[in-house]
Design a protein around this motif. Structure first.
Motif: not given
Length: 104
Positions: A9-13
């Motif tokens: 999720a952090s990588a996507g953001v």
């Protein structure tokens, strides 16, 4: 939420933010370059192939034209041997002539 999902999720953001920032920077840069080109009326031309003669413009009307100096960089590498580099002399520094006023 487990650690793997949090990481993805952090990588996507972060990816969305980076892509958005890059697109904004590219758009701003393109707009700025167009604005500068309109202000200076600068034109960049590609040099014609070697041996082709191009007539000089009749009236430049204050337009700056830049031409590619050396269309074959490989020839430059072949020309500047170690011996030629050792024997090369630097070009003279340009000197300003005339009266100049310094704004304070």
């Amino acid at each position: 939420m487990n650690q793997t999902r949090k990481m993805w999720a952090s990588a996507g953001v972060v990816g969305v933010i980076v892509v958005g920032g890059a697109s904004v920077a590219a758009a701003a840069s393109a707009g700025k370059l167009d604005a500068v080109a309109r202000e200076t009326r600068a034109v960049v031309e590609q040099a014609p192939p070697t041996g082709v003669q191009v007539p000089a413009p009749d009236n430049t009307d204050g337009i700056v034209v830049s031409k590619e100096v050396n269309p074959d960089p490989g020839a430059v590498v072949d020309y500047w041997t170690d011996k030629r580099m050792e024997e090369a002399e630097p070009m003279p520094m340009p000197e300003a002539t005339g009266n100049f006023e310094v704004a304070e």
